[in-house]
Design a protein around this motif. Structure first.
Motif, PDB file in Angstrom:
ATOM      1  N   ILE A   7       0.880  -1.155   0.000  1.00 19.78           N
ATOM      2  CA  ILE A   7       0.000   0.000   0.000  1.00 19.78           C
ATOM      3  C   ILE A   7       0.923   1.211   0.000  1.00 19.78           C
ATOM      4  O   ILE A   7       1.685   1.417   0.942  1.00 19.78           O
ATOM      5  N   LEU A   8       0.896   1.992  -1.074  1.00 20.60           N
ATOM      6  CA  LEU A   8       1.794   3.131  -1.212  1.00 20.60           C
ATOM      7  C   LEU A   8       1.332   4.321  -0.394  1.00 20.60           C
ATOM      8  O   LEU A   8       2.137   5.144   0.023  1.00 20.60           O
ATOM      9  N   GLU A  22      -6.791   5.297  -1.602  1.00 19.19           N
ATOM     10  CA  GLU A  22      -5.686   4.357  -1.405  1.00 19.19           C
ATOM     11  C   GLU A  22      -4.890   4.205  -2.697  1.00 19.19           C
ATOM     12  O   GLU A  22      -5.447   4.163  -3.787  1.00 19.19           O
ATOM     13  N   PHE A  23      -3.578   4.129  -2.562  1.00 15.93           N
ATOM     14  CA  PHE A  23      -2.671   3.866  -3.672  1.00 15.93           C
ATOM     15  C   PHE A  23      -2.021   2.510  -3.413  1.00 15.93           C
ATOM     16  O   PHE A  23      -1.391   2.316  -2.373  1.00 15.93           O
ATOM     17  N   GLU A  24      -2.170   1.584  -4.362  1.00 12.39           N
ATOM     18  CA  GLU A  24      -1.601   0.239  -4.224  1.00 12.39           C
ATOM     19  C   GLU A  24      -0.608  -0.035  -5.347  1.00 12.39           C
ATOM     20  O   GLU A  24      -0.823   0.361  -6.483  1.00 12.39           O
ATOM     21  N   LEU A  25       0.436  -0.754  -5.012  1.00 11.51           N
ATOM     22  CA  LEU A  25       1.338  -1.313  -6.014  1.00 11.51           C
ATOM     23  C   LEU A  25       1.052  -2.805  -6.060  1.00 11.51           C
ATOM     24  O   LEU A  25       1.143  -3.490  -5.052  1.00 11.51           O
ATOM     25  N   ASN A  26       0.669  -3.305  -7.236  1.00 16.42           N
ATOM     26  CA  ASN A  26       0.318  -4.705  -7.402  1.00 16.42           C
ATOM     27  C   ASN A  26       1.350  -5.413  -8.271  1.00 16.42           C
ATOM     28  O   ASN A  26       1.934  -4.801  -9.173  1.00 16.42           O
ATOM     29  N   ASN A  32       4.450  -9.133 -16.569  1.00 21.75           N
ATOM     30  CA  ASN A  32       5.351  -8.978 -15.423  1.00 21.75           C
ATOM     31  C   ASN A  32       5.628  -7.515 -15.081  1.00 21.75           C
ATOM     32  O   ASN A  32       6.646  -7.203 -14.508  1.00 21.75           O
ATOM     33  N   MET A  33       4.728  -6.610 -15.490  1.00 25.47           N
ATOM     34  CA  MET A  33       4.852  -5.204 -15.126  1.00 25.47           C
ATOM     35  C   MET A  33       3.878  -4.920 -13.995  1.00 25.47           C
ATOM     36  O   MET A  33       2.719  -5.309 -14.065  1.00 25.47           O
ATOM     37  N   GLY A  34       4.361  -4.278 -12.955  1.00 26.18           N
ATOM     38  CA  GLY A  34       3.496  -3.943 -11.837  1.00 26.18           C
ATOM     39  C   GLY A  34       2.429  -2.944 -12.240  1.00 26.18           C
ATOM     40  O   GLY A  34       2.611  -2.157 -13.162  1.00 26.18           O
ATOM     41  N   LYS A  35       1.319  -2.983 -11.565  1.00 25.76           N
ATOM     42  CA  LYS A  35       0.209  -2.059 -11.798  1.00 25.76           C
ATOM     43  C   LYS A  35      -0.014  -1.240 -10.541  1.00 25.76           C
ATOM     44  O   LYS A  35       0.136  -1.743  -9.424  1.00 25.76           O
ATOM     45  N   ILE A  36      -0.369  -0.001 -10.736  1.00 31.64           N
ATOM     46  CA  ILE A  36      -0.694   0.875  -9.622  1.00 31.64           C
ATOM     47  C   ILE A  36      -2.185   1.128  -9.659  1.00 31.64           C
ATOM     48  O   ILE A  36      -2.741   1.448 -10.706  1.00 31.64           O
ATOM     49  N   HIS A  37      -2.834   0.931  -8.523  1.00 31.00           N
ATOM     50  CA  HIS A  37      -4.266   1.180  -8.401  1.00 31.00           C
ATOM     51  C   HIS A  37      -4.471   2.387  -7.491  1.00 31.00           C
ATOM     52  O   HIS A  37      -3.902   2.445  -6.405  1.00 31.00           O
ATOM     53  N   ILE A  38      -5.272   3.317  -7.956  1.00 24.76           N
ATOM     54  CA  ILE A  38      -5.739   4.431  -7.131  1.00 24.76           C
ATOM     55  C   ILE A  38      -7.221   4.163  -6.950  1.00 24.76           C
ATOM     56  O   ILE A  38      -7.960   4.073  -7.927  1.00 24.76           O
ATOM     57  N   GLN A  39      -7.644   3.981  -5.704  1.00 30.54           N
ATOM     58  CA  GLN A  39      -9.026   3.546  -5.482  1.00 30.54           C
ATOM     59  C   GLN A  39      -9.586   4.066  -4.178  1.00 30.54           C
ATOM     60  O   GLN A  39      -8.861   4.472  -3.284  1.00 30.54           O
ATOM     61  N   ASN A  40     -10.908   4.049  -4.126  1.00 33.69           N
ATOM     62  CA  ASN A  40     -11.626   4.290  -2.877  1.00 33.69           C
ATOM     63  C   ASN A  40     -12.852   3.406  -2.896  1.00 33.69           C
ATOM     64  O   ASN A  40     -12.898   2.429  -3.643  1.00 33.69           O
ATOM     65  N   ASP A  41     -13.853   3.737  -2.091  1.00 30.47           N
ATOM     66  CA  ASP A  41     -15.002   2.849  -1.973  1.00 30.47           C
ATOM     67  C   ASP A  41     -15.956   2.930  -3.156  1.00 30.47           C
ATOM     68  O   ASP A  41     -16.893   2.143  -3.235  1.00 30.47           O
ATOM     69  N   PHE A  52       1.569   6.186 -14.341  1.00 29.86           N
ATOM     70  CA  PHE A  52       1.485   6.782 -13.012  1.00 29.86           C
ATOM     71  C   PHE A  52       2.425   7.973 -12.884  1.00 29.86           C
ATOM     72  O   PHE A  52       2.069   9.004 -12.311  1.00 29.86           O
ATOM     73  N   ILE A  53       3.639   7.852 -13.436  1.00 26.60           N
ATOM     74  CA  ILE A  53       4.595   8.964 -13.389  1.00 26.60           C
ATOM     75  C   ILE A  53       4.045  10.167 -14.146  1.00 26.60           C
ATOM     76  O   ILE A  53       4.112  11.305 -13.667  1.00 26.60           O
ATOM     77  N   GLU A  54       3.466   9.935 -15.312  1.00 26.56           N
ATOM     78  CA  GLU A  54       2.874  11.024 -16.086  1.00 26.56           C
ATOM     79  C   GLU A  54       1.691  11.646 -15.331  1.00 26.56           C
ATOM     80  O   GLU A  54       1.559  12.870 -15.245  1.00 26.56           O
ATOM     81  N   PHE A  55       0.828  10.798 -14.763  1.00 21.24           N
ATOM     82  CA  PHE A  55      -0.324  11.267 -13.979  1.00 21.24           C
ATOM     83  C   PHE A  55       0.139  12.095 -12.783  1.00 21.24           C
ATOM     84  O   PHE A  55      -0.357  13.201 -12.542  1.00 21.24           O
TER      85      PHE A  55
END
Length: 75
Positions: A7-8, A22-26, A32-41, A52-55
């Motif tokens: 959890i980032l 919440e920011f997650e690194l999956n 084999n590339m990690g995914k980043i999730h930005i989420q809430n309820d 993600f870097i561009e965002f």
């Protein structure tokens, strides 16, 4: 979806309709590339590291422009 590596970041809100952000690194999937999730309820955004870097850069640049435009003083 993938296995959460870490959890980032997570912010909890008491008076907002979205109770948290919440920011997650999956772990990566087939590519084999990690995914980043930005989420809430009620919403979830998924992106790879380059996206993600561009965002993130866009958010930071926007905040800096707002600070300058509104003449906000940071201590």
């Amino acid at each position: 979806m993938g296995l959460i590596q870490s959890i980032l970041g997570k912010a909890k809100f008491k008076t907002n309709a979205g109770k948290y952000l919440e920011f997650e690194l999956n772990e990566g999937g087939k590519d084999n590339m990690g995914k980043i999730h930005i989420q809430n309820d009620f919403v979830r955004i998924e992106m790879n590291a380059d996206e993600f870097i561009e965002f993130s850069s866009t958010i930071i640049n926007g905040a800096n422009k707002l600070i300058q435009l509104k003449n906000i003083k940071l201590d």
